[in-house]
Scaffold this active site. Structure first.
Site, PDB file in Angstrom:
ATOM      1  N   CYS A 399     -24.618  29.397  18.640  1.00  0.00           N
ATOM      2  CA  CYS A 399     -23.878  29.348  19.892  1.00  0.00           C
ATOM      3  C   CYS A 399     -24.101  30.626  20.703  1.00  0.00           C
ATOM      4  O   CYS A 399     -23.995  30.634  21.933  1.00  0.00           O
ATOM      5  CB  CYS A 399     -22.409  29.157  19.572  1.00  0.00           C
ATOM      6  SG  CYS A 399     -21.528  28.514  20.972  1.00  0.00           S
ATOM      7  N   LYS A 402     -26.431  30.984  23.764  1.00  0.00           N
ATOM      8  CA  LYS A 402     -26.058  30.463  25.080  1.00  0.00           C
ATOM      9  C   LYS A 402     -26.198  31.584  26.112  1.00  0.00           C
ATOM     10  O   LYS A 402     -25.857  32.738  25.839  1.00  0.00           O
ATOM     11  CB  LYS A 402     -24.598  30.007  24.972  1.00  0.00           C
ATOM     12  CG  LYS A 402     -24.060  29.261  26.140  1.00  0.00           C
ATOM     13  CD  LYS A 402     -22.684  28.727  25.757  1.00  0.00           C
ATOM     14  CE  LYS A 402     -21.955  28.352  27.030  1.00  0.00           C
ATOM     15  NZ  LYS A 402     -21.208  27.137  26.894  1.00  0.00           N
ATOM     16  N   ASP A 432     -14.382  18.413  29.433  1.00  0.00           N
ATOM     17  CA  ASP A 432     -15.264  18.950  28.408  1.00  0.00           C
ATOM     18  C   ASP A 432     -16.521  18.112  28.297  1.00  0.00           C
ATOM     19  O   ASP A 432     -17.582  18.595  27.932  1.00  0.00           O
ATOM     20  CB  ASP A 432     -14.542  18.978  27.045  1.00  0.00           C
ATOM     21  CG  ASP A 432     -13.545  20.129  26.992  1.00  0.00           C
ATOM     22  OD1 ASP A 432     -13.686  21.040  27.840  1.00  0.00           O
ATOM     23  OD2 ASP A 432     -12.655  20.105  26.156  1.00  0.00           O
ATOM     24  N   ASP A 449     -35.648  13.286  27.609  1.00  0.00           N
ATOM     25  CA  ASP A 449     -36.989  13.868  27.524  1.00  0.00           C
ATOM     26  C   ASP A 449     -36.888  15.380  27.579  1.00  0.00           C
ATOM     27  O   ASP A 449     -35.928  15.921  28.146  1.00  0.00           O
ATOM     28  CB  ASP A 449     -37.859  13.380  28.691  1.00  0.00           C
ATOM     29  CG  ASP A 449     -39.046  12.576  28.181  1.00  0.00           C
ATOM     30  OD1 ASP A 449     -39.655  13.032  27.218  1.00  0.00           O
ATOM     31  OD2 ASP A 449     -39.319  11.503  28.758  1.00  0.00           O
ATOM     32  N   ASP A 472     -38.572   6.973  32.896  1.00  0.00           N
ATOM     33  CA  ASP A 472     -38.256   5.858  31.984  1.00  0.00           C
ATOM     34  C   ASP A 472     -37.276   4.882  32.632  1.00  0.00           C
ATOM     35  O   ASP A 472     -37.348   3.677  32.397  1.00  0.00           O
ATOM     36  CB  ASP A 472     -37.644   6.395  30.681  1.00  0.00           C
ATOM     37  CG  ASP A 472     -38.714   6.954  29.755  1.00  0.00           C
ATOM     38  OD1 ASP A 472     -39.845   6.442  29.788  1.00  0.00           O
ATOM     39  OD2 ASP A 472     -38.415   7.905  29.016  1.00  0.00           O
ATOM     40  N   GLY A 522     -24.393  20.352  31.774  1.00  0.00           N
ATOM     41  CA  GLY A 522     -25.553  20.732  30.984  1.00  0.00           C
ATOM     42  C   GLY A 522     -25.279  21.933  30.123  1.00  0.00           C
ATOM     43  O   GLY A 522     -24.114  22.318  29.915  1.00  0.00           O
ATOM     44  N   THR A 524     -27.214  25.860  28.896  1.00  0.00           N
ATOM     45  CA  THR A 524     -28.317  26.797  29.117  1.00  0.00           C
ATOM     46  C   THR A 524     -28.343  27.791  27.977  1.00  0.00           C
ATOM     47  O   THR A 524     -27.307  28.388  27.661  1.00  0.00           O
ATOM     48  CB  THR A 524     -28.121  27.562  30.440  1.00  0.00           C
ATOM     49  OG1 THR A 524     -27.765  26.626  31.440  1.00  0.00           O
ATOM     50  CG2 THR A 524     -29.371  28.276  30.864  1.00  0.00           C
ATOM     51  N   ASP A 610     -44.052   3.426  31.896  1.00  0.00           N
ATOM     52  CA  ASP A 610     -44.607   4.643  32.513  1.00  0.00           C
ATOM     53  C   ASP A 610     -45.638   5.249  31.560  1.00  0.00           C
ATOM     54  O   ASP A 610     -45.488   5.189  30.339  1.00  0.00           O
ATOM     55  CB  ASP A 610     -43.522   5.655  32.907  1.00  0.00           C
ATOM     56  CG  ASP A 610     -42.680   6.118  31.748  1.00  0.00           C
ATOM     57  OD1 ASP A 610     -42.567   5.364  30.750  1.00  0.00           O
ATOM     58  OD2 ASP A 610     -42.120   7.219  31.837  1.00  0.00           O
TER      59      ASP A 610
END
Ligand SMILES: Cc1cc2nc3c(=O)[nH]c(=O)nc-3n(C[C@H](O)[C@H](O)[C@H](O)COP(=O)(O)OP(=O)(O)OC[C@H]3O[C@@H](n4cnc5c(N)ncnc54)[C@H](O)[C@@H]3O)c2cc1C
Length: 730
Positions: A399, A402, A432, A449, A472, A522, A524, A610
């Protein structure tokens, strides 16, 4: 792009791929400064070498001989490359403004943007004429002129400005296109006013012998269709007009806050640092050395390359930059078509052997930038100040990997684009985790992906990676709805990490926005390489839209994009691909598959997929297998990106090729056919492959091309399965 051993702490940005930056990059590749990340921004990937420009126009040198490939050079130097047009500078924010993309941050800057002929004071000049620079634009015009003469016979072309560039341009054009009537127009009473009378005399004779009409005392006031209006005297008839007038500086410099000279060029000290901002360097035409002004010429730009490298390196290492004193006199060799004129001070003579001498010097210079090989990077130690937040500790995983909230918020605040909001009936709740309310009459598609950066420009990487991930959903005929992103960013100074996240997000958001996809959230984290993964949600009606495996015999196969991104990117990493091939490949990868999918739904495609990691054959095999069908592939109709076959024939393959090669067992093809390898080349952001009823395939192709898929092609036909391999290349 190769990365340095130690995390980056300083962003050095080079503006323009001029002569001095070319030399700088060559030297940087051999001796970079530790901890400094360098980025080159240039609007042209191939930058012309001024010494060969007249010979290039005259047809003596090929494009490749007369241009430096900046993608290759930056790859060699371990430097990032941004293909973009600079249009402003915000010094307080330390940002460079670029056309059609987000600004780029810098700590230290170097200008080598060259100059453009001054033509703004001539009404109609931009509408009815063209400047000799930028050379790429001039070249398109010049090609059109030659084509027109070839098809329709003699025309008149006027060259405005009879300095060295104008004289050489007029002679070169006449040599390349003898049928063209060329008039060289000069506002003063003589050509080459800055040169010695002996040079003037020789060049006047050469112009006469070449058949160029010289018109002096003719100040151009305006341009109209077919006419040049002079300050005095009757108008001159012309079909085409090229300006080689006095060098002018970029106009936006006036608002930059930089100290400029009276003509608008950046004033620099002997250290090549801006007279007003020491963290900004400037060289070549765009700069004027305050205490040693020199004419705007490629010779000086070349001479400043080496000192620029040393001075910038000194500055970055916290040392005082040295001083550079340019030569007062220099030897110039002017191209005359049948030879060259040597001039230095009062000395001037012409001889055919001088052309060979000039050719030797020019080729020797260009050799430095050709056949570059990847090399081990040795770094110079030391860096200017260390930022307070920077700690060179062992980096934690789990963690703790991050990215810190300060960095992330810094990047998010700079994001101009608001995440795309879907229609009100699809409520999104931010908590959350994201909660999606999906209407009962809709089916949810999900796909994930992950891509590691394959180009050094994070904005372009973000755009392409997002397209790839959305693909996709399109291939199933669905509509992208929302996405979750995961960005991994290399550990660096916090400002650099923030910049990387910001650029990647801007690129990703550009693609998400154009596909109307909401970003839900998301994660990071730090890692070794920049990479991006997207989990994309899509929606489709319960009856479904496009499946991969419902192909029908007799249907035609349509491919929407050219193949070859895998092998081209592999070649680029080895400095074996021409930069312009990569430019074309990027243009293809930047196109999303949304409009193509809509077109396939409209034309009742029986199946669609694709083309990505398994290459064309791998993905086609997946389509065929369940229906027990085979396919005939029309070899010459299969579109391939420029350069892909060439590098493939040189033995370059993508790292996935070894595994994909097995797909070729299902294909019957001519032994050693180079195209076969491209059919299993893994594609990044590749096109869609669809099976379309034969009766609508032609119209489908017309619609695809109208939607911008210019490489789209009918590449084959589905057939009942024979006894041999299921696919045949005919
Ligand atoms: C026909 C002709 C013949 C010449 N012959 C000679 C000669 O024999 N010897 C000689 O010494 N000089 C010659 N010159 C002059 C010479 O071309 C210039 O003085 C020289 O090119 C200046 O070099 P530079 O490195 O400053 O910039 P350039 O070589 O002009 O390079 C500038 C770079 O910046 C890029 N760029 C420009 N604007 C932007 C922007 N806004 N955003 C992003 N990138 C940008 C360009 O694409 C280019 O890569 C000739 C000029 C002409 C037109």
């Amino acid at each position: 792009m190769r990365v340095m051993n130690h995390p980056y702490r300083v962003d050095l940005v080079l503006l323009g791929g001029g002569h001095s930056h070319g030399i700088f990059l060559k030297m940087w590749g051999m001796n970079p400064v530790d901890g400094v990340r360098v980025t080159l921004i240039s609007e042209s990937t191939d930058t012309p070498y001024s010494g060969m420009l007249p010979g290039f126009i005259g047809g003596i040198y090929s494009h490749e001989e007369a241009h430096i490939d900046l993608r290759q050079l930056t790859e060699y130097a371990g430097v990032r490359y941004i293909h973009g047009h600079v249009e402003g500078l915000d010094i307080p924010a330390r940002q460079i403004k670029l056309a059609d993309r987000p600004p780029v941050r810098f700590d230290c800057l170097s200008f080598n943007l060259g100059s453009r002929p001054q033509m703004d004071d001539v009404e109609g000049a931009h509408e009815f004429g063209i400047g000799i620079k930028p050379v790429a634009r001039f070249w398109e015009y010049w090609s059109h002129v030659q084509e027109t003469v070839k098809r329709h016979g003699p025309h008149t072309l006027s060259v405005v400005g009879a300095g060295a560039a104008g004289v050489e341009t007029a002679i070169s054009m006449k040599r390349a296109c003898p049928q063209l009537k060329i008039q060289l127009i000069q506002k003063s009473s003589e050509i080459l006013p800055a040169h010695h009378p002996k040079v003037r005399k020789i060049m006047a004779d050469k112009l006469l012998a070449a058949g160029v009409d010289v018109i002096c005392d003719a100040a151009v006031k305006s341009l109209k269709k077919g006419n040049i209006i002079l300050q005095s005297g009757p108008p001159l008839e012309t079909d085409f007009t090229v300006f080689t007038t006095q060098a002018g500086a970029p106009q936006w410099l006036a608002e930059s806050g930089l100290k400029l000279d009276e003509r608008g060029f950046i004033a620099v000290r002997d250290t090549l640092q801006s007279a007003s901002h020491p963290f900004i360097f400037a060289v070549g035409d765009v700069a004027t050395m305050e205490d040693h002004p020199r004419p705007k010429s490629g010779v000086f730009a070349v001479r400043q390359g080496q000192p620029l490298f040393h001075h910038v390196s000194q500055y970055l290492k916290g040392q005082k930059p040295s001083q550079f004193y340019p030569q007062k006199r220099f030897l110039s060799l002017m191209y005359t078509g049948d030879g060259a004129v040597l001039s230095r001070g009062g000395l001037a003579f012409s001889h055919p052997v001088l052309a060979r001498y000039k050719d030797h010097i020019d080729r020797k210079f260009m050799k430095k930038f050709q056949n570059l090989e990847l090399r081990e990077m040795r770094t110079q130690i030391g860096i200017v100040e260390r930022s307070d937040e920077f700690e060179e500790t062992i980096r934690c995983h789990g963690c703790a990997a991050k990215v810190g909230s300060r960095i992330l918020h810094g990047a998010l605040e700079r994001l101009k684009k608001e995440p795309w909001k879907p229609k009100a009936d699809f409520a999104l709740h931010h908590d959350d985790a994201a909660i999606l309310d999906i209407p009962s009459d809709t089916r949810l598609l999900q796909t994930v992906d992950h891509l590691t950066a394959f180009v050094s420009d994070p904005y372009i990487f973000g755009r392409i990676a997002a397209n790839h991930c959305l693909s996709d959903i399109y291939a199933m005929g669905g509509k992208p709805h929302s996405a979750l992103a995961n960005i991994i960013v290399p550990y660096a100074d916090q400002r650099i990490m923030e910049e990387d996240i910001y650029q990647t997000l801007e690129g990703m958001m550009t693609s998400l926005e154009s596909s109307k996809t909401a970003l839900l959230g998301g994660h990071t984290s730090e890692g070794q390489h920049l990479s991006l993964s997207l989990t994309v949600n899509g929606l489709m009606p319960p009856s479904g839209a496009l499946a991969k495996t419902s192909v029908k015999a007799g249907h035609k196969l349509i491919l929407t994009k050219a193949l070859g991104t895998g092998v081209l990117l592999a070649a680029a990493m080895r400095i074996k691909a021409r930069g312009v091939w990569i430019d074309h490949g990027i243009s293809s990868m930047i196109m999303d598959n949304g409009a193509a999918a809509a077109c396939f739904v409209k034309h009742r495609a029986s199946a669609c997929t694709d083309v990505t990691g398994f290459g064309l054959i791998g993905h086609l095999q997946e389509m065929l297998i369940s229906e027990n069908l085979g396919a005939k592939l029309f070899r010459d109709a299969i579109p391939v990106l420029a350069g892909a076959l060439e590098v493939s024939e040189r033995g370059i393959v993508s790292s996935l090729f070894a595994q994909n090669r097995a797909f070729l067992d299902s294909l019957s093809y001519r032994d050693q056919d180079p195209k076969a390898k491209i059919l299993v080349d893994p594609q990044t952001s590749g096109g869609l492959l669809a099976a379309i009823p034969a009766e609508t395939a032609d119209q489908c192709l017309v619609d695809l091309r109208a939607a911008g898929y210019l490489d789209a092609s009918i590449i084959g036909q589905l057939e009942p399965l024979g006894t041999a391999q299921p696919m045949e290349l005919i």
